[in-house]
Design a protein around this motif. Structure first.
Motif, PDB file in Angstrom:
ATOM      1  N   LYS A   1       0.818  -1.220   0.000  1.00  9.94           N
ATOM      2  CA  LYS A   1       0.000   0.000   0.000  1.00  9.94           C
ATOM      3  C   LYS A   1       0.848   1.265   0.000  1.00  9.94           C
ATOM      4  CE  LYS A   1      -3.877  -2.180   2.439  1.00  9.94           C
ATOM      5  NZ  LYS A   1      -4.692  -2.176   3.693  1.00  9.94           N
ATOM      6  N   GLY A   2       2.172   1.104  -0.009  1.00  9.49           N
ATOM      7  CA  GLY A   2       3.054   2.263  -0.098  1.00  9.49           C
ATOM      8  C   GLY A   2       3.843   2.573   1.156  1.00  9.49           C
ATOM      9  N   ALA A   3       3.705   1.763   2.203  1.00  6.62           N
ATOM     10  CA  ALA A   3       4.418   2.026   3.449  1.00  6.62           C
ATOM     11  C   ALA A   3       5.927   1.907   3.253  1.00  6.62           C
ATOM     12  CB  ALA A   3       3.950   1.076   4.544  1.00  6.62           C
ATOM     13  N   ILE A   4       6.649   2.904   3.727  1.00  5.37           N
ATOM     14  CA  ILE A   4       8.107   2.900   3.741  1.00  5.37           C
ATOM     15  C   ILE A   4       8.541   3.002   5.195  1.00  5.37           C
ATOM     16  CG2 ILE A   4      10.212   4.041   2.995  1.00  5.37           C
ATOM     17  CD1 ILE A   4       8.673   2.932   0.670  1.00  5.37           C
ATOM     18  N   GLY A   5       9.257   1.990   5.685  1.00  2.00           N
ATOM     19  CA  GLY A   5       9.677   1.986   7.078  1.00  2.00           C
ATOM     20  C   GLY A   5      11.123   2.414   7.247  1.00  2.00           C
ATOM     21  N   PHE A   6      11.341   3.331   8.176  1.00  2.00           N
ATOM     22  CA  PHE A   6      12.684   3.787   8.525  1.00  2.00           C
ATOM     23  C   PHE A   6      12.982   3.312   9.951  1.00  2.00           C
ATOM     24  CE2 PHE A   6      10.984   6.704   5.426  1.00  2.00           C
ATOM     25  CZ  PHE A   6      12.041   6.947   4.561  1.00  2.00           C
ATOM     26  N   ALA A   7      13.872   2.332  10.103  1.00  2.00           N
ATOM     27  CA  ALA A   7      14.257   1.868  11.432  1.00  2.00           C
ATOM     28  C   ALA A   7      15.010   2.988  12.132  1.00  2.00           C
ATOM     29  CB  ALA A   7      15.109   0.617  11.337  1.00  2.00           C
ATOM     30  N   VAL A   8      14.589   3.327  13.366  1.00  2.00           N
ATOM     31  CA  VAL A   8      15.172   4.495  14.039  1.00  2.00           C
ATOM     32  C   VAL A   8      15.712   4.171  15.435  1.00  2.00           C
ATOM     33  CG1 VAL A   8      13.843   6.213  12.751  1.00  2.00           C
ATOM     34  CG2 VAL A   8      12.858   5.182  14.822  1.00  2.00           C
ATOM     35  N   ALA A   9      15.312   3.053  16.038  1.00  2.00           N
ATOM     36  CA  ALA A   9      15.762   2.710  17.381  1.00  2.00           C
ATOM     37  C   ALA A   9      15.383   1.261  17.665  1.00  2.00           C
ATOM     38  CB  ALA A   9      15.132   3.640  18.424  1.00  2.00           C
ATOM     39  N   LYS A  10      15.814   0.789  18.829  1.00  2.00           N
ATOM     40  CA  LYS A  10      15.456  -0.549  19.271  1.00  2.00           C
ATOM     41  C   LYS A  10      15.100  -0.503  20.750  1.00  2.00           C
ATOM     42  CE  LYS A  10      17.184  -5.344  19.316  1.00  2.00           C
ATOM     43  NZ  LYS A  10      18.301  -6.245  18.948  1.00  2.00           N
ATOM     44  N   ASP A  11      14.094  -1.264  21.141  1.00  2.00           N
ATOM     45  CA  ASP A  11      13.782  -1.424  22.553  1.00  2.00           C
ATOM     46  C   ASP A  11      13.188  -2.812  22.757  1.00  2.00           C
ATOM     47  OD1 ASP A  11      11.086  -1.251  21.806  1.00  2.00           O
ATOM     48  OD2 ASP A  11      10.572   0.081  23.461  1.00  2.00           O
ATOM     49  N   ALA A  12      12.449  -3.014  23.837  1.00  2.00           N
ATOM     50  CA  ALA A  12      11.911  -4.343  24.115  1.00  2.00           C
ATOM     51  C   ALA A  12      10.626  -4.240  24.919  1.00  2.00           C
ATOM     52  CB  ALA A  12      12.931  -5.183  24.872  1.00  2.00           C
ATOM     53  N   VAL A  13       9.818  -5.286  24.805  1.00  2.00           N
ATOM     54  CA  VAL A  13       8.634  -5.446  25.640  1.00  2.00           C
ATOM     55  C   VAL A  13       9.024  -6.353  26.803  1.00  2.00           C
ATOM     56  CG1 VAL A  13       6.207  -6.139  25.700  1.00  2.00           C
ATOM     57  CG2 VAL A  13       7.213  -5.266  23.578  1.00  2.00           C
ATOM     58  N   ILE A  14       8.604  -6.008  28.014  1.00  2.00           N
ATOM     59  CA  ILE A  14       9.001  -6.755  29.199  1.00  2.00           C
ATOM     60  C   ILE A  14       7.777  -7.080  30.046  1.00  2.00           C
ATOM     61  CG2 ILE A  14      11.375  -5.941  29.374  1.00  2.00           C
ATOM     62  CD1 ILE A  14      10.431  -3.679  31.112  1.00  2.00           C
ATOM     63  N   PRO A  15       7.802  -8.220  30.764  1.00  2.00           N
ATOM     64  CA  PRO A  15       6.689  -8.560  31.648  1.00  2.00           C
ATOM     65  C   PRO A  15       6.795  -7.774  32.956  1.00  2.00           C
ATOM     66  CG  PRO A  15       8.337 -10.292  31.707  1.00  2.00           C
ATOM     67  CD  PRO A  15       8.814  -9.290  30.698  1.00  2.00           C
ATOM     68  N   THR A  16       5.704  -7.162  33.376  1.00  2.00           N
ATOM     69  CA  THR A  16       5.702  -6.358  34.591  1.00  2.00           C
ATOM     70  C   THR A  16       4.731  -6.930  35.614  1.00  2.00           C
ATOM     71  OG1 THR A  16       4.137  -4.869  33.453  1.00  2.00           O
ATOM     72  CG2 THR A  16       6.446  -4.187  33.556  1.00  2.00           C
ATOM     73  N   ILE A  17       5.134  -6.857  36.889  1.00  2.00           N
ATOM     74  CA  ILE A  17       4.310  -7.318  37.994  1.00  2.00           C
ATOM     75  C   ILE A  17       4.320  -6.268  39.095  1.00  2.00           C
ATOM     76  CG2 ILE A  17       4.665  -9.773  37.523  1.00  2.00           C
ATOM     77  CD1 ILE A  17       6.813  -9.806  39.680  1.00  2.00           C
ATOM     78  N   ASN A  18       3.397  -6.395  40.039  1.00  2.00           N
ATOM     79  CA  ASN A  18       3.345  -5.478  41.166  1.00  2.00           C
ATOM     80  C   ASN A  18       4.461  -5.803  42.158  1.00  2.00           C
ATOM     81  OD1 ASN A  18       2.319  -4.608  44.004  1.00  2.00           O
ATOM     82  ND2 ASN A  18       0.961  -3.531  42.591  1.00  2.00           N
ATOM     83  N   GLU A  19       5.114  -4.768  42.679  1.00  2.00           N
ATOM     84  CA  GLU A  19       6.247  -4.992  43.583  1.00  2.00           C
ATOM     85  C   GLU A  19       5.826  -5.635  44.904  1.00  2.00           C
ATOM     86  OE1 GLU A  19       8.129  -1.318  44.561  1.00  2.00           O
ATOM     87  OE2 GLU A  19       6.345  -0.464  45.516  1.00  2.00           O
TER      88      GLU A  19
END
Length: 319
Positions: A98-116
């Motif tokens: 459909k015309g999308a052009i992606g520019f990679a700009v950074a990296k991070d991560a998804v992490i599991p979170t719980i109550n302390e």
């Protein structure tokens, strides 16, 4: 699928306008115009930082940024509602068509979170979370209490949270389990801040967050009420020393950069346009992000990209 939508009214969206009024910044930049962006909560804090620094060089450019999930960013970019969509996942083949052009700009991560204050927190931090256990929490509903993760006796209920908005975080988390976002079960909450807030309020909760919403930017420690549940990557039933790097944001960032945290749920983040941008201010902003702007990634809690990926993005702007 227990998909109870939790309304968090104050989190319907996050937006900021970095305008051109009252600036005493460097006047060298002769650019004028407007840049609009929408999309992933994951990229929002970093894009705001890039925009602030870009404005110092180009005070006559107005930049509007709104967060609403990667799905919205992609939809808005393809519809040309915005110049750039913030997308926290890979660009899919149908979107490229459909015309999308992606520019990679950074990296991070998804992490599991719980109550302390989780009642079995000591055991959880020793055993961590395996990929198989994650599947039994978010996919098959086989795990309904915390002791099923720790192997200890007891029936302490576990409350699973996911995202209600189409987003890269949930898609990436599901991809780690070889699934899609729509396969995730749990109480669905809008936005990254919404999930973090839910975990802070629920001592029995487990959710998924991007790094920037789990850690405090100033202290570099987890936000009040939140702990990151370590991943037992080798699935040996315990968190080994080489798997323990969650005390601070900086430790986690280094682990991701060294590939000690798996991908997924680590992932590249993209700015997406419909076709190659033609507006001078948008081109200049992307060039800034792919060059000088990369020095703000790590201080903001993200990981910089390889020179090859950055050069690929710059090459796309010259097409």
């Amino acid at each position: 699928m227990r998909n109870l939508i939790v309304s968090v009214c104050i989190l319907i969206g996050i937006s900021v306008c970095i305008g051109s009024c009252g600036s005493k910044a460097n006047k060298k930049g002769g650019l004028q115009g407007e840049i609009t962006l929408s999309g992933a909560f994951a990229l929002y804090p970093l894009v705001v930082k890039w925009a602030e620094e870009f404005k110092k060089l180009n005070p006559n450019v107005r930049i509007d940024i709104s967060a609403g999930g990667a799905g919205k960013g992609m939809t808005d970019a393809l519809a040309k509602v915005v110049d750039l969509g913030m997308v926290s996942r890979e660009v899919y083949p149908p979107e490229l068509e459909k015309g999308a052009i992606g520019f990679a700009v950074a990296k991070d991560a998804v992490i599991p979170t719980i109550n302390e204050n989780n009642p079995v927190i000591k055991d959880l931090l020793q055993t961590g979370l395996t990929q198989e256990a994650a599947k039994k929490l978010w996919i098959t509903d086989e795990y309904t209490n915390w002791e099923q993760l720790t192997g200890k006796p007891g029936e302490t209920p576990v409350h699973v949270y996911t995202r209600s908005d189409a987003c890269g975080a949930a898609e990436t988390w599901a991809l780690w389990m070889e699934k899609k976002q729509e396969d995730l079960n749990g109480t669905a909450v809008f936005g990254d801040p919404g999930v973090a807030m839910a975990i802070q309020k629920d001592i029995l909760g487990i959710g998924l967050n991007n790094i920037s919403y789990a850690y405090d930017e100033k202290t570099r420690k987890p936000n009040p009420g939140i702990l990151v549940l370590p991943l037992d990557v080798n699935a040996n039933g315990k968190i080994d020393p080489e798997e323990l790097f969650y005390d601070t944001k900086d430790q986690l960032i280094q682990a991701i950069a060294e590939d000690r945290y798996p991908s997924p749920p680590a992932r590249d983040l993209y700015l997406v346009s419909n076709g190659i941008p033609t507006k001078p201010e948008v081109i200049a902003f992307l060039k800034f992000i792919l060059t000088e702007g990369q020095k703000y990634n790590v201080p903001a809690g993200y990981i910089g990209l390889s020179s090859e990926k950055l050069e690929k993005g710059l090459a796309q702007l010259k097409q």
